[in-house]
Design a protein around this motif. Sequence first.
Motif, PDB file in Angstrom:
ATOM      1  N   LEU B  65       0.849  -1.185   0.000  1.00 51.77           N
ATOM      2  CA  LEU B  65       0.000   0.000   0.000  1.00 51.77           C
ATOM      3  C   LEU B  65       0.887   1.239   0.000  1.00 51.77           C
ATOM      4  CD1 LEU B  65      -2.771  -0.826   2.619  1.00 51.77           C
ATOM      5  CD2 LEU B  65      -3.061  -0.543   0.165  1.00 51.77           C
ATOM      6  N   GLY B  66       0.497   2.236  -0.772  1.00 50.87           N
ATOM      7  CA  GLY B  66       1.274   3.471  -0.839  1.00 50.87           C
ATOM      8  C   GLY B  66       1.349   4.157   0.517  1.00 50.87           C
ATOM      9  N   ALA B  67       0.266   4.140   1.262  1.00 49.62           N
ATOM     10  CA  ALA B  67       0.235   4.750   2.602  1.00 49.62           C
ATOM     11  C   ALA B  67      -0.687   3.915   3.466  1.00 49.62           C
ATOM     12  CB  ALA B  67      -0.275   6.181   2.517  1.00 49.62           C
ATOM     13  N   THR B  68      -0.295   3.718   4.709  1.00 45.77           N
ATOM     14  CA  THR B  68      -1.126   2.911   5.609  1.00 45.77           C
ATOM     15  C   THR B  68      -1.859   3.775   6.627  1.00 45.77           C
ATOM     16  OG1 THR B  68       0.807   2.586   7.008  1.00 45.77           O
ATOM     17  CG2 THR B  68       0.292   0.844   5.424  1.00 45.77           C
ATOM     18  N   ARG B  69      -1.591   5.092   6.615  1.00 41.99           N
ATOM     19  CA  ARG B  69      -2.315   6.009   7.502  1.00 41.99           C
ATOM     20  C   ARG B  69      -2.819   7.162   6.649  1.00 41.99           C
ATOM     21  NH1 ARG B  69       1.868   4.308  10.912  1.00 41.99           N
ATOM     22  NH2 ARG B  69       1.116   3.446  12.870  1.00 41.99           N
ATOM     23  N   LEU B  70      -4.123   7.338   6.643  1.00 38.06           N
ATOM     24  CA  LEU B  70      -4.736   8.343   5.778  1.00 38.06           C
ATOM     25  C   LEU B  70      -5.865   9.030   6.516  1.00 38.06           C
ATOM     26  CD1 LEU B  70      -5.266   6.216   2.557  1.00 38.06           C
ATOM     27  CD2 LEU B  70      -3.625   8.049   2.792  1.00 38.06           C
ATOM     28  N   HIS B  71      -6.221  10.216   6.034  1.00 37.25           N
ATOM     29  CA  HIS B  71      -7.479  10.828   6.470  1.00 37.25           C
ATOM     30  C   HIS B  71      -8.579  10.303   5.570  1.00 37.25           C
ATOM     31  CE1 HIS B  71      -6.217  13.729   9.495  1.00 37.25           C
ATOM     32  NE2 HIS B  71      -5.131  13.945   8.779  1.00 37.25           N
ATOM     33  N   GLU B  72      -9.805  10.256   6.093  1.00 41.90           N
ATOM     34  CA  GLU B  72     -10.901   9.789   5.250  1.00 41.90           C
ATOM     35  C   GLU B  72     -11.048  10.746   4.068  1.00 41.90           C
ATOM     36  OE1 GLU B  72     -14.477   9.658   7.583  1.00 41.90           O
ATOM     37  OE2 GLU B  72     -14.045  11.529   8.584  1.00 41.90           O
ATOM     38  N   GLY B  73     -11.257  10.170   2.902  1.00 38.30           N
ATOM     39  CA  GLY B  73     -11.350  10.974   1.685  1.00 38.30           C
ATOM     40  C   GLY B  73     -10.059  10.994   0.896  1.00 38.30           C
ATOM     41  N   GLN B  74      -8.942  10.665   1.555  1.00 38.85           N
ATOM     42  CA  GLN B  74      -7.677  10.602   0.825  1.00 38.85           C
ATOM     43  C   GLN B  74      -7.551   9.235   0.152  1.00 38.85           C
ATOM     44  OE1 GLN B  74      -4.835  11.558   3.962  1.00 38.85           O
ATOM     45  NE2 GLN B  74      -4.694  13.664   3.226  1.00 38.85           N
ATOM     46  N   GLY B  75      -6.542   9.073  -0.669  1.00 39.12           N
ATOM     47  CA  GLY B  75      -6.420   7.833  -1.427  1.00 39.12           C
ATOM     48  C   GLY B  75      -5.027   7.248  -1.383  1.00 39.12           C
ATOM     49  N   SER B  76      -4.956   5.959  -1.617  1.00 36.74           N
ATOM     50  CA  SER B  76      -3.688   5.254  -1.695  1.00 36.74           C
ATOM     51  C   SER B  76      -3.810   4.208  -2.803  1.00 36.74           C
ATOM     52  CB  SER B  76      -3.390   4.585  -0.351  1.00 36.74           C
ATOM     53  OG  SER B  76      -2.151   3.909  -0.416  1.00 36.74           O
ATOM     54  N   ALA B  77      -2.702   3.646  -3.187  1.00 38.07           N
ATOM     55  CA  ALA B  77      -2.732   2.645  -4.258  1.00 38.07           C
ATOM     56  C   ALA B  77      -2.086   1.358  -3.775  1.00 38.07           C
ATOM     57  CB  ALA B  77      -2.015   3.174  -5.487  1.00 38.07           C
ATOM     58  N   SER B  78      -2.689   0.257  -4.157  1.00 39.52           N
ATOM     59  CA  SER B  78      -2.112  -1.050  -3.876  1.00 39.52           C
ATOM     60  C   SER B  78      -1.374  -1.506  -5.133  1.00 39.52           C
ATOM     61  CB  SER B  78      -3.221  -2.043  -3.507  1.00 39.52           C
ATOM     62  OG  SER B  78      -2.697  -3.343  -3.464  1.00 39.52           O
ATOM     63  N   THR B  79      -0.088  -1.717  -4.979  1.00 38.77           N
ATOM     64  CA  THR B  79       0.743  -2.078  -6.128  1.00 38.77           C
ATOM     65  C   THR B  79       1.246  -3.504  -5.959  1.00 38.77           C
ATOM     66  OG1 THR B  79       1.456   0.219  -6.120  1.00 38.77           O
ATOM     67  CG2 THR B  79       2.677  -1.278  -7.549  1.00 38.77           C
ATOM     68  N   LEU B  80       1.219  -4.248  -7.059  1.00 32.75           N
ATOM     69  CA  LEU B  80       1.666  -5.644  -7.031  1.00 32.75           C
ATOM     70  C   LEU B  80       3.134  -5.719  -7.442  1.00 32.75           C
ATOM     71  CD1 LEU B  80       0.612  -8.631  -6.730  1.00 32.75           C
ATOM     72  CD2 LEU B  80       0.475  -8.635  -9.215  1.00 32.75           C
ATOM     73  N   HIS B  81       3.891  -6.480  -6.684  1.00 30.94           N
ATOM     74  CA  HIS B  81       5.291  -6.736  -7.022  1.00 30.94           C
ATOM     75  C   HIS B  81       5.463  -8.246  -7.148  1.00 30.94           C
ATOM     76  CE1 HIS B  81       6.160  -2.580  -5.863  1.00 30.94           C
ATOM     77  NE2 HIS B  81       5.377  -2.806  -4.823  1.00 30.94           N
ATOM     78  N   MET B 103     -12.946   1.766  -4.414  1.00 30.38           N
ATOM     79  CA  MET B 103     -11.837   1.223  -5.202  1.00 30.38           C
ATOM     80  C   MET B 103     -11.927   1.728  -6.636  1.00 30.38           C
ATOM     81  SD  MET B 103     -11.253  -2.690  -3.953  1.00 30.38           S
ATOM     82  CE  MET B 103     -12.914  -3.292  -4.059  1.00 30.38           C
ATOM     83  N   HIS B 104     -10.780   1.836  -7.259  1.00 27.60           N
ATOM     84  CA  HIS B 104     -10.733   2.144  -8.689  1.00 27.60           C
ATOM     85  C   HIS B 104      -9.781   1.154  -9.348  1.00 27.60           C
ATOM     86  CE1 HIS B 104     -11.047   4.442 -12.365  1.00 27.60           C
ATOM     87  NE2 HIS B 104      -9.751   4.286 -12.498  1.00 27.60           N
ATOM     88  N   PRO B 105     -10.265   0.292 -10.231  1.00 22.43           N
ATOM     89  CA  PRO B 105     -11.639   0.201 -10.732  1.00 22.43           C
ATOM     90  C   PRO B 105     -12.626  -0.245  -9.656  1.00 22.43           C
ATOM     91  CG  PRO B 105     -10.308  -1.612 -11.548  1.00 22.43           C
ATOM     92  CD  PRO B 105      -9.366  -0.704 -10.847  1.00 22.43           C
ATOM     93  N   ALA B 106     -13.867   0.166  -9.841  1.00 26.93           N
ATOM     94  CA  ALA B 106     -14.877  -0.056  -8.800  1.00 26.93           C
ATOM     95  C   ALA B 106     -15.101  -1.538  -8.521  1.00 26.93           C
ATOM     96  CB  ALA B 106     -16.181   0.606  -9.221  1.00 26.93           C
TER      97      ALA B 106
END
Lengths: 170, 430
Positions: B65-81, B103-106
């Motif tokens: 995960l790009g970030a594990t601590r966020l404010h609601e409404g912010q976004g992060s991305a899950s990247t596969l390695h 999620m995007h895609p939904a």
Amino acid sequence: MTAWRTWSRSQVVCRVLVALLPVLALFTADVRPNAVVLLVTVVLSVLWACFPELAAGQIALLVVMAWWALSVPDPLQPGVLASALALVSAHVSAVLAAYGPARLQLDPRLVTMWVRRTLLSFVAAPVAYAAVVVLDDPDRVMWPLAVGVLAVLVVVVGMRFRDPSGTSSV
Amino acid sequence: MSDLGTGWTPTAAAARASVVAAAGLVAGALTGSPVLVVLAAPFLVPALMGLLGRPTSRPRATATLGATRLHEGQGSASTLHVADDDGIEQVTRVMARAAYVAMHPASGAVGVLWRDGGGAIDLGPRRWGRRAVGDEQVAMTSAWCGYRHGPVRLPAQQLTVWPQAAAYDSTAEAPQPDGLVGAHRSRRIGSGTEFAGIRPFAPGDRLRRISWPVSLRTRELQVVTTRAEQDASVLVVVDALRDIGVSGGVDGRASSLDLTVRAASALADHHVRRGDRVGMRVLGPGEARVPFGSGPRHLHRITGTLARVVPETGTLHDAPLELGVTGGCVVYVLSTMLHAPVVTACATLSARGVPVVVIDTLGERSSAEMGGATSPTGLAWRMRMIERATLLQQLAALGCPIVTWRGAGTVDEVLRQLSRRGQVPQVRSR
């Protein structure tokens, strides 16, 4: 029973093609298929569309091929090429549909790559058609040889499209 | 890290192409039917290309995960390695849906060519709390869909979602500042800048405090006195005993606990920025206390505690609540005021002379949200509202101000009233 509502548009298109193309392959001949063959093909195709990895797919394809061989009086007509295109397109549509669950939206680049592969695969049909028309003499022993040569040619052509990393760029 | 120990297995597509090609060609050769050769020939290509391209690699997939601590409404991305990715042509990721996570895609499913990247899935938490995201299945296929690796399951990861820092500001001063230094004007005389009065010079007064014009007029030394400037102690009490209503996330309708947590975050943020010492007490499941403190690290601790509030119904006891309030402290009680112990605690504190501000976070609840006006649930809700209105009237009669949370300036007027009231003599019950 509303799970189909979650299907992505590309998956719906793929599955509709899987369901329709084998049936369409029957109608490219100049004779009408009888009701039993039509019904069996429709049922198998719909089943295949719902479950793209099911063995119903290969049975549907073989039923269509058998009907062409057994029921069409003059099978070596140009319509057989359209039928071959429909069958291989149904196969590729099922490959795309089986890449993930029905809610998976297919990547356009993946679809484009498989369209090119379908056309490349289909090239074998007119080559085989030309071969069997030219070699259409009483000595049918030449056919397996022609098919073997064709297969080797296909593999050689296909290997040329493979990039150094091992993934195909076709 | 998950080891794809299942290995590469032929796909159904490769099996289908092989069976059709082999059956067609063999039957064509045996029966002398050329049409079977023509129809089966196109299947030779995918069959041979797929089966000949068996990878020898042993891929190992991980998702980050790009970030594990966020404010609601912010976004992060899950990247596969994927380690040892030789021979992978395509990757499919199917992520399980998590509550209040967009999620995007939904659909949470991506299928992409591996050479174009691993197909990142964007995640946007829509509500505060701790969310388990990234529980997914990953499958990889080789060239021409000949072989498949997986699907394998990658475990979920914990995402801490802080409440959104609601726009909040207040110009009111704390009624009982009791600290050493700060921004609030104290009732005590001290070394501030706010004028308090003029008095005769006494030993120990600083010479720069002498008011020379007044001293000349009165013919004796007079000094200017000023009010001290002090910080305040603020206790934020969060009533998490019940969550009333349905939460629609950061952009939708707010449940009572949404209002409570976001308001608590905004109040704590405001007072910490002003230099006050802020403490917090959470009532309900996962009961927590944050001692008084100040500074950005302390604010971080408070928002982290708010993110751990559990929106579940806990066991309610009628025992009196002990909030642990000391003198000289402003208490904000953020509550739906539906529970007698909370109301009683507010009344007790108010009677002791502690400045208590009740912030009503029940919000507007429609009868439809409560099961319909004529349903038994709706009827029970209306009766409960009548009882609650009576309780709030009695509380207000005791001098405890009750305001509805409306963002900026919610507590300004009541704090000014408390400051004025604090300057007159009072009788306090102990």
